[in-house]
Design an enzyme around this catalytic site. Structure first.
Site, PDB file in Angstrom:
ATOM      1  N   GLN A 538       0.810  -1.214   0.000  1.00  0.00           N
ATOM      2  CA  GLN A 538       0.000   0.000   0.000  1.00  0.00           C
ATOM      3  C   GLN A 538       0.848   1.270   0.000  1.00  0.00           C
ATOM      4  O   GLN A 538       0.389   2.314  -0.428  1.00  0.00           O
ATOM      5  CB  GLN A 538      -0.929   0.006   1.223  1.00  0.00           C
ATOM      6  N   GLY A 539       2.080   1.200   0.521  1.00  0.00           N
ATOM      7  CA  GLY A 539       2.899   2.401   0.588  1.00  0.00           C
ATOM      8  C   GLY A 539       4.047   2.247   1.563  1.00  0.00           C
ATOM      9  O   GLY A 539       4.431   1.134   1.937  1.00  0.00           O
ATOM     10  N   ASP A 652      -7.250  -6.948   4.793  1.00  0.00           N
ATOM     11  CA  ASP A 652      -5.838  -7.320   4.658  1.00  0.00           C
ATOM     12  C   ASP A 652      -5.277  -7.746   6.011  1.00  0.00           C
ATOM     13  O   ASP A 652      -4.208  -7.301   6.424  1.00  0.00           O
ATOM     14  CB  ASP A 652      -5.035  -6.151   4.089  1.00  0.00           C
TER      15      ASP A 652
END
Length: 856
Positions: A538-539, A652
């Protein structure tokens, strides 16, 4: 002059015209400078160094001037002037057991500028309660009055009147007494009081949440006492993150980090503690030059002269008149070239100033009369020319003979016993001589070379500064416009409206903050690589330190779907209201960047994944830890699914998204893939997103996300805790590289024990392991509707925790593990009583998992 980069060029015709208006004078200045005579020497153009106290310098141990010194350089010859070196060679001064970083030392001014912590500083937490005082002043209390004291007795330093005392905070009174000698019955007194109407403050310090107590009368004070009290009890200014403080500050410094035209919240207004500078005067000893034995100061001031300290006690060394520099070292006093600076000499004509050792002399141009000094007779433009006896016969007036008269105008000639003076008529200028400049109405004025150079330099600096300021203003305006546009595009206005609604409903204790891009850039040291905590799909997550020293985790996502702005804003508002001990708290966000940034509370002990799979961990997880972490995670998921304001599906769940604090308490993190589910729906249809190995096969096939998708992922985490194996591993056979499928097959065949981590089996016992394994298998059911709800899972795990605690309390221990064949036979028999997956279900699951097994 710095080059003009494309980034700072204004756009549009009007802006280009403004830039040209700035650039033309600059070009003219450069042309003027380039045409100056090349005979000017570079040293004559040098300007004296200007070092205002408002500019940070920070002395190092390598450039600290005498009388200060370090041990490595032979230390100082004087007590109290020895400095130590910090980690980066910065010079540190010890006073009263505390170390202060030295910013600047003035030998000629006999003062030192140091970075000082506040005398007293109290901040307030989220409940309005004060945190412990972090000031450096010695604290004592008598009744309701708290007094802070600080003494410089026994040091060469005194409090300088170049400081000011700052009182920051709401409704606070600061009263201070300064003592020339500790215990003095006639101290010098100063005070000021603040008021508060709002929690906003402008850049001025005139009484509203900030006031300054003057110290102009404080000279030579060795000690002080200070009282810092509230004037009202209404609680204003005691909100989360605000502080009240009293501190010394160099009076040339600004109290705030912004100008008086801006308005900011109290909690972000002050300079950081490490940026506040104060001034201390210093002197040698405590007696005057007359009282000190001559050999003492002759030894210390052998390179200069002794003068009494202006603070009243002690003495100083000064360079002789006409010299400047450091009188405490050999060759430290250097001759001053007074002729370089108009203000340093008294000559009428600067180009006729002659520098000498310790002084200078002035003279006049040829054929002028006078001493050449501005405060003397100056230089008279009426020329006096002595005439030789051969030119002036005895008794003859030269002015009466045109052939002998040296003046342009005969009647303006004066002969005084052989000395002839010439002048010009009124309204004309010149020297009045035939062989000189004569007399004229508009004679060209000749400026000295240094005047031309000075004007040129001033013009060049002025235009360069103007161009730089204009460029900076354009860049700042463009940056502000871009940030405002990003803020609007990322849903900032909508989010502010949602937060206002939450606050109006009395739920502000759960609401989050909208951070500025500059705040988070400073908190992460410009997103330094050293601040990275981890990278994921995601980052990237950075460690940040806010101005109030709160440590946070800042998530910088890789992408952002602009079409989902309203949904993103709704989810931020929802997550900001989640208040569960096992869910990482969302503190706020920043919407002024291309991709929004999320700010979470900082959890210090890593992830569950790291603790499970790190075989060399200093403190391996016990079975009791595993049960508690599993129960806490299940309880948090149950809260998200059913107890929060709107049901939230995490989407998740995995061991690397379960963080552990210092006490190994579980915290669910990373809601980047999360989705909220309306109350009237059982599922939502969305693009497939998640982590292979944890991904629900049913969701993978249908794209329909339900709460049971989180249940499946949690079942994989339980399998990890039991086996200490990774969800996807190429180390296992190809048909069992998926841990979830592998665990289900082993469980139904009654051969689970061969995969359970030995020390877990020994500590937990077979019953506990099989109970958790059964729960994991139920969570991993291929049909989502047949999986238990997270509320049920949490209840089962809590019961297993209680059972394990009771077993430990009564000292029950598991029997020794029997031969593998006996174990398998026993548990094959037991497994018949446990509901297992039908072979068709296993086959279905295998077919679904097979599509994902290629990731092995």
């Amino acid at each position: 002059m710095p080059s003009r980069s494309p980034a700072c060029r204004p756009r549009g015709r009007n802006r280009r015209s403004a830039a040209d208006a700035v650039a033309r004078p600059l070009a003219l200045a450069l042309i003027l400078v380039s045409t100056l005579p090349r005979a000017a020497h570079s040293q004559d153009l040098a300007l004296p160094p200007v070092q205002p106290r408002g500019v940070r310098r920070t002395m190092t141990c390598d450039n600290i001037p005498e009388p200060f010194g370090t041990r490595s350089r032979g230390a100082s010859r004087l007590p109290g002037f020895e400095v130590t070196c910090g980690p980066n060679r910065e010079a540190m001064l010890s006073i009263g057991g505390d170390a202060y970083m030295i910013d600047f030392v003035s030998v000629s001014g006999s003062y030192v500028v140091v970075f000082a912590e506040p005398i007293t500083q109290v901040c307030y937490d989220g409940k309005g309660k004060p945190t412990p005082d972090t000031g450096t002043g010695a604290k004592s209390s008598e009744g309701t009055t708290t007094t802070f004291t600080w003494s410089l007795e026994g040091t060469p330093f005194t409090f300088s009147k170049s400081n000011k005392l700052v009182n920051f905070g709401c409704n606070r009174t600061l009263m201070a007494n300064f003592f020339i000698v500790p215990g003095d019955s006639s101290p010098l007194y100063t005070s000021c009081t603040t008021t508060c109407n709002t929690l906003q403050i402008s850049g001025s310090c005139l009484g509203e949440a900030c006031c300054e107590a003057p110290m102009d009368q404080v000279n030579g004070a060795k000690a002080f006492s200070l009282s810092f009290e509230r004037t009202t009890a209404n609680g204003t200014g005691e909100e989360d993150g605000t502080c009240s403080a009293a501190f010394f500050l160099d009076k040339d410094e600004t109290v705030f980090t912004f100008s008086g035209d801006e308005v900011r919240p109290l909690k972000t207004a002050l300079l950081p503690p490490g940026e506040r500078r104060m001034v201390l005067d210093w002197a040698i000893g405590s007696t005057s030059c007359e009282q000190t034995q001559s050999y003492t100061f002759e030894k210390l001031c052998k390179y200069g002269t002794c003068v009494d300290a202006p603070t009243g006690a002690g003495y100083l060394c000064k360079c002789p008149s006409g010299y400047d520099g450091n009188p405490y070292v050999s060759d430290g006093c250097q001759d001053i070239n007074e002729c370089r600076n108009y203000n340093s000499n008294n000559c009428t004509y600067q180009n006729l100033c002659n520098n000498t050792l310790g002084g200078y002399t002035c003279s006049c141009p040829e054929n002028n009369i006078g001493d050449g000094y501005r405060t003397g007779t100056g230089c008279n433009t009426t020329l006096a020319t002595p005439v030789s006896p051969s030119q002036q016969p005895q008794g003859i007036n030269v002015c009466d003979h045109p052939e002998k008269n040296p003046c342009t105008y005969i009647k303006y000639c004066i002969d005084l016993e052989g000395v002839v003076s010439c002048a010009c008529p009124e309204g004309m200028s010149g020297d009045g001589r035939k062989n000189g400049r004569g007399c004229c109405f508009s004679c060209q004025k000749h400026f000295p070379l240094d005047t031309v150079l000075g004007v040129s330099l001033v013009l060049m600096v002025t235009t360069t500064t103007a161009a730089s300021c204009y460029c900076w203003a354009v860049k700042k305006r463009e940056l502000g416009r871009k940030r405002a546009e990003l803020f609007r595009k990322n849903g900032g206005l909508l989010l502010q409206q949602r937060f206002s609604t939450i606050t109006s409903q009395g739920e502000d204790q759960y609401s989050s903050k909208i951070f500025s891009a500059e705040e988070l850039k400073a908190a992460t040291d410009n997103y330094s690589e050293s601040r990275i905590l981890g990278r994921g799909g995601q980052g990237t997550v950075y460690k940040g330190i806010l101005p109030d020293q709160t440590v946070v985790a800042i998530k910088k996502s890789k992408v952002f779907d602009e079409s989902q702005v309203e949904q993103f804003v709704n989810e931020i508002a929802i997550l900001s209201q989640i208040d569960h001990p096992n869910v990482v708290k969302l503190l706020g966000c920043c919407l002024e960047t291309q991709v929004p940034l999320l700010v979470y509370e900082f959890i210090s002990n890593g992830t569950l994944f790291q603790h499970i799979h790190n075989r060399n961990a200093t403190r391996p997880l016990t079975w009791e830890d595993c049960l508690r972490i599993a129960a806490e995670t299940a309880d948090a998921l149950a809260y998200l699914h059913s107890a929060s304001s709107i049901p939230i599906i995490h989407r998740d769940i995995k061991s690397s998204n379960i963080l552990l604090d210092g006490n190994f308490v579980a915290k669910i993190a990373d809601f980047g893939a999360s989705r909220s589910v309306p109350f009237d729906q059982t599922h939502i249809t969305t693009l497939i997103q998640g982590t292979i190995g944890y991904l629900d096969p049913e969701y993978f096939q249908s794209s329909q996300l339900t709460e049971k998708s989180d249940v499946y992922s949690f079942g994989v985490v339980l399998a990890e805790l039991l086996t200490r194996q990774k969800p996807i591993s190429a180390a296992r056979p190809e048909d069992s590289c998926n841990l979830a499928m592998h665990l289900v097959v082993l469980f139904n065949k009654g051969r689970l024990l061969q995969e359970i981590e030995p020390h877990i089996l020994a500590e937990a016992g077979e019953d506990q392991c099989y109970a958790v394994a059964e729960l994991s298998v139920r969570c991993l059911n291929v049909k989502g509707e047949e999986r238990p709800a997270m509320v049920v899972v949490a209840s089962v795990l809590q019961e297993l925790r209680r059972s394990f605690t009771i077993d430990q309390a009564v000292g029950i221990k598991d029997e020794s593990i029997q031969e593998n064949s006996e174990q398998e036979e026993k548990h094959l028999h037991e497994s018949r009583s446990i509901p297992s997956l039908q072979s068709s279900e296993v086959s279905t699951q295998c077919s679904m998992e097979a599509k994902m097994s290629s990731f092995c």
